[in-house]
Every structure is written in structure tokens, then in C-alpha cells.
Design an enzyme around this catalytic site. Structure first.
Site, mmCIF file in Angstrom:
data_model
loop_
_atom_site.group_PDB
_atom_site.id
_atom_site.type_symbol
_atom_site.label_atom_id
_atom_site.label_comp_id
_atom_site.label_asym_id
_atom_site.label_seq_id
_atom_site.Cartn_x
_atom_site.Cartn_y
_atom_site.Cartn_z
ATOM 1 N N LEU A 1 9.976 -21.014 -4.855
ATOM 2 C CA LEU A 1 8.880 -19.974 -4.068
ATOM 3 C C LEU A 1 7.669 -19.938 -4.857
ATOM 4 O O LEU A 1 7.785 -19.968 -5.872
ATOM 5 C CB LEU A 1 9.680 -18.604 -4.342
ATOM 6 C CG LEU A 1 8.570 -17.349 -3.766
ATOM 7 C CD1 LEU A 1 8.475 -17.710 -2.242
ATOM 8 C CD2 LEU A 1 9.249 -16.123 -4.368
ATOM 9 N N TRP B 1 -11.819 -2.179 -7.882
ATOM 10 C CA TRP B 1 -12.636 -1.910 -9.226
ATOM 11 C C TRP B 1 -13.265 -0.546 -8.896
ATOM 12 O O TRP B 1 -13.883 0.003 -10.255
ATOM 13 C CB TRP B 1 -13.644 -2.733 -9.418
ATOM 14 C CG TRP B 1 -13.135 -4.186 -9.575
ATOM 15 C CD1 TRP B 1 -13.171 -5.459 -8.822
ATOM 16 C CD2 TRP B 1 -12.471 -4.643 -10.975
ATOM 17 N NE1 TRP B 1 -12.451 -6.426 -9.730
ATOM 18 C CE2 TRP B 1 -12.105 -5.858 -10.827
ATOM 19 C CE3 TRP B 1 -12.141 -3.808 -12.198
ATOM 20 C CZ2 TRP B 1 -11.604 -6.576 -11.945
ATOM 21 C CZ3 TRP B 1 -11.424 -4.609 -13.131
ATOM 22 C CH2 TRP B 1 -11.034 -5.845 -13.113
ATOM 23 N N ASP C 1 0.884 -1.257 0.159
ATOM 24 C CA ASP C 1 -0.022 0.013 0.139
ATOM 25 C C ASP C 1 0.789 1.321 -0.072
ATOM 26 O O ASP C 1 2.023 1.314 0.640
ATOM 27 C CB ASP C 1 -0.945 -0.204 1.269
ATOM 28 C CG ASP C 1 -2.114 0.872 1.176
ATOM 29 O OD1 ASP C 1 -2.242 1.562 -0.010
ATOM 30 O OD2 ASP C 1 -2.735 1.230 2.220
ATOM 31 N N ARG D 1 0.335 7.743 -2.443
ATOM 32 C CA ARG D 1 0.793 8.851 -1.555
ATOM 33 C C ARG D 1 2.141 8.983 -2.036
ATOM 34 O O ARG D 1 2.668 10.231 -2.006
ATOM 35 C CB ARG D 1 0.859 8.396 -0.266
ATOM 36 C CG ARG D 1 -0.673 8.690 0.480
ATOM 37 C CD ARG D 1 -0.878 7.967 1.706
ATOM 38 N NE ARG D 1 -1.324 6.637 1.432
ATOM 39 C CZ ARG D 1 -1.473 5.654 2.356
ATOM 40 N NH1 ARG D 1 -0.910 5.928 3.483
ATOM 41 N NH2 ARG D 1 -1.781 4.429 2.057
ATOM 42 N N HIS E 1 2.256 3.545 -9.040
ATOM 43 C CA HIS E 1 2.013 2.113 -9.183
ATOM 44 C C HIS E 1 3.318 1.755 -9.973
ATOM 45 O O HIS E 1 3.844 0.463 -9.684
ATOM 46 C CB HIS E 1 0.991 1.649 -10.040
ATOM 47 C CG HIS E 1 -0.570 2.080 -9.292
ATOM 48 N ND1 HIS E 1 -0.730 1.989 -7.917
ATOM 49 C CD2 HIS E 1 -1.518 2.924 -9.620
ATOM 50 C CE1 HIS E 1 -1.649 2.414 -7.521
ATOM 51 N NE2 HIS E 1 -2.413 2.930 -8.515
HETATM 52 C C1 IPE Z 1 -5.399 -2.500 -0.313
HETATM 53 O O1 IPE Z 1 -4.983 -1.383 -0.333
HETATM 54 C C2 IPE Z 1 -5.571 -3.535 -1.421
HETATM 55 C C3 IPE Z 1 -4.312 -3.643 -1.993
HETATM 56 C C4 IPE Z 1 -3.091 -3.135 -1.625
HETATM 57 C C5 IPE Z 1 -4.276 -4.095 -3.213
HETATM 58 P P1 IPE Z 1 -6.242 -0.068 -0.550
HETATM 59 O O2 IPE Z 1 -5.583 1.279 -0.586
HETATM 60 O O3 IPE Z 1 -7.130 -0.471 -1.559
HETATM 61 O O4 IPE Z 1 -6.855 -0.180 0.861
HETATM 62 P P2 IPE Z 1 -7.835 0.938 1.543
HETATM 63 O O5 IPE Z 1 -8.921 1.166 0.694
HETATM 64 O O6 IPE Z 1 -7.232 1.998 1.857
HETATM 65 O O7 IPE Z 1 -8.235 0.293 2.910
HETATM 66 C C1 IPE Z 2 -1.751 0.289 -3.193
HETATM 67 O O1 IPE Z 2 -1.368 1.854 -3.400
HETATM 68 C C2 IPE Z 2 -1.700 -0.349 -4.647
HETATM 69 C C3 IPE Z 2 -3.342 -0.572 -4.950
HETATM 70 C C4 IPE Z 2 -4.151 -0.685 -3.836
HETATM 71 C C5 IPE Z 2 -3.689 -1.231 -6.175
HETATM 72 P P1 IPE Z 2 -2.504 2.896 -3.305
HETATM 73 O O2 IPE Z 2 -2.793 3.150 -4.869
HETATM 74 O O3 IPE Z 2 -3.738 2.157 -2.634
HETATM 75 O O4 IPE Z 2 -2.104 3.939 -2.759
HETATM 76 P P2 IPE Z 2 -2.411 5.005 -1.567
HETATM 77 O O5 IPE Z 2 -2.957 4.192 -0.564
HETATM 78 O O6 IPE Z 2 -3.700 5.825 -2.325
HETATM 79 O O7 IPE Z 2 -1.408 5.769 -1.174
HETATM 80 MG MG MG Z 3 -3.961 2.225 -0.490
#
Ligand code: IPE
Ligand code: IPE
Ligand code: MG
Length: 248
Positions: free
Chosen positions: A133, A71, A22, A26, A39
Site C-alpha cells: 500500500l 494553518w 472530518d 464535533r 484529533h
Molecule cells: C478538511 O476539513 C481538511 C481536512 C480534513 C484535513 P476542514 O474541517 O478543514 O474543512 P472545512 O473548513 O470544514 O471545509
Molecule cells: C478533521 O476534524 C481534522 C482536521 C481538519 C485536521 P476537524 O477538526 O475539522 O473537526 P470538525 O469539523 O471541527 O468537527
Molecule cells: Mg472539519
């Protein structure tokens, strides 16, 4: 920072590590870039944790790459994420083969577009005989949905009198999950300083050790992974018992 691998106890490597990757968005914002660039910069962190897992001899690495809830994001971002998946899998196949890595997926992957199915199917088939792995990508994954599907399948079997309600044990239930063939995660890592599970492996993490890193995913390195492993190794997993019982 000094290399952490020398401090890692090779006899106490977690068998299964799961990661909620995650903080890409940001990271991008912090650097004045588009979320999608966040990403693509997350891919190198994936490479780092895969390499580190191979080095340490971790058996299963499950990466939360795309949740069923994701989604709901803007279409352009969803498309960019799926494109990145296709591109990365195309590029990484030789690395999987060289390192004996087997690719698997969990989640509602039927909801992914055709171009994703194709590359996933090919990569899964080509790496099926690798016995190093197991790299498990959680794609379009929802733990609640996974649990519901398991309940529905078992309810159907009861209705058809194939099994009776008393037959539904923990292992019978687990066997209906996507993760039927996987041991439960020993260690769950979440990056970006968020302290939540976000619908990931709810049943499977019943006794996992949780590790939260403040680092945003694109900043997460091999050393950070090793640090998480060290932290894990300094914990006592009691599984309900007392510390004294564990000593005997
Ligand atoms: C969780 O991250 C899903 C993945 C890392 C793929 P999100 O960014 O979607 O989670 P929330 O919405 O902040 O809980
Ligand atoms: C994790 O990063 C990737 C996915 C959930 C696909 P985020 O895209 O959720 O990044 P933040 O949480 O907005 O920083
Ligand atoms: Mg996130």
C-alpha cells in the site's frame, strides 16, 4: 452488524481511495472533550482504514490530514495536530514495515516545522522500498495551490521555449502535480456529513465516485470503510459513455 468483507468483490477493488477525515472537533464536543482529544481519537480510525486497505489490496490510500487552510486554526490546535503527526509516525513505523506500506506526502510540506520534516523524511526513506500500500498523507495541502504551481512551472517552460503551449496536454499538466506518480482516486470518502471538497485533489477527482458518511471521523471503523467500498462497487462508472456501450 455483519461483516461486510465477504460481500466485497475482490476483482473490483478501487485502486486509489482518498479520504477527507472530518469531524474530530464535533466528536470531542459531543463527548465534552477538548478538540485536541478529538484529533488523538481520530488516529485509531486512520489505523482502521489503513488496515482495511491492506486487507483489500487497495494500492493507494490518500488521507487529508492537514489542509493549507488549517494553518488559520488557533496555534494551540495546530501545534497539537503536528505533535500528533510526529508521535503517530514514530509509533507506526514498525506497522508500516510489517505490512509493506510505503509512506508518501503531498502538499506544501516545506511549511511544516523542522521536527515534522525530520520524522517524515526518516519514515519516507525507511519505507521507500516497500511495494504494498502507498499511504499518502496530504499535509499543508491546497489543491488550488498545487494547480497554480503546475501552471507556473509550465508557463516558465513556455517562456524559456522548452515547450510550446500546444504541448500542454492533460498528462503533461498532471505530471507537474504532487500526484504525478499516482493514479486518480476512484473513490473519495468524506466523513462527518459535510458535503464539500474543501480544496482537496480538485483536478484528480474529476471522475471519482463520491461517498459521504454521516459518521464523525473518530467513529469511522473498518466496517464503515468496507461499506463505502461496497457502495462503490454497486455503482456504474460510465465516464461519459452510455450504459449500453459499457455492456458491449
Ligand atoms: C478538511 O476539513 C481538511 C481536512 C480534513 C484535513 P476542514 O474541517 O478543514 O474543512 P472545512 O473548513 O470544514 O471545509
Ligand atoms: C478533521 O476534524 C481534522 C482536521 C481538519 C485536521 P476537524 O477538526 O475539522 O473537526 P470538525 O469539523 O471541527 O468537527
Ligand atoms: Mg472539519
Amino acid at each position: 452488524m455483519k461483516n461486510q468483507t465477504s460481500n466485497i468483490n475482490k476483482d473490483r477493488i478501487p485502486k486509489h481511495v482518498a479520504i477527507i477525515m472530518d469531524g474530530n472537533g464535533r466528536w470531542a464536543k459531543k463527548n465534552g472533550l477538548l478538540r485536541t482529544i478529538g484529533h488523538s481519537n481520530g488516529v485509531k480510525s486512520v489505523r482502521e482504514v489503513v488496515e482495511a486497505s491492506v486487507e483489500l489490496g487497495v494500492s493507494f490510500l490518500t488521507l487529508y490530514a492537514f489542509s493549507n487552510e488549517n494553518w488559520k486554526r488557533p496555534k494551540t490546535e495546530v501545534n497539537a495536530l503536528l505533535e500528533l503527526l510526529v508521535k503517530s509516525l514514530n509509533k507506526e513505523l514498525p506497522t508500516f514495515q510489517e505490512n509493506n506500506i510505503q509512506l508518501q506526502t503531498i502538499g506544501e510540506t516545506q511549511n511544516l516545522p523542522k521536527r515534522c520534516h525530520k520524522i517524515l523524511r526518516e519514515t519516507i526513506e525507511k519505507t521507500a522500498n516497500n511495494d504494498g500500500l502507498k499511504l499518502v498523507l496530504a499535509l499543508s495541502y491546497s489543491s488550488k495551490l498545487e494547480i497554480l504551481n503546475s501552471v507556473k512551472t509550465l508557463a516558465q517552460k513556455v517562456a524559456e521555449k522548452i515547450i510550446s503551449p500546444e504541448d500542454i496536454t492533460e498528462s503533461v499538466f498532471s505530471n507537474e502535480l504532487y500526484t504525478a506518480e499516482h493514479p486518480d482516486p476512484d473513490l473519495l470518502i468524506r466523513t462527518s456529513g459535510e458535503h464539500r471538497i474543501s480544496n482537496f485533489l480538485l483536478w484528480q477527482i474529476a471522475y471519482a465516485e463520491l461517498y459521504f458518511s454521516p459518521k464523525l471521523w473518530p467513529d469511522f471503523t473498518k466496517e464503515d470503510f468496507f461499506e463505502a467500498i461496497l457502495d462503490y462497487q454497486n455503482r456504474e462508472r460510465r465516464f461519459g459513455k452510455t450504459a449500453e456501450q459499457l455492456k458491449n
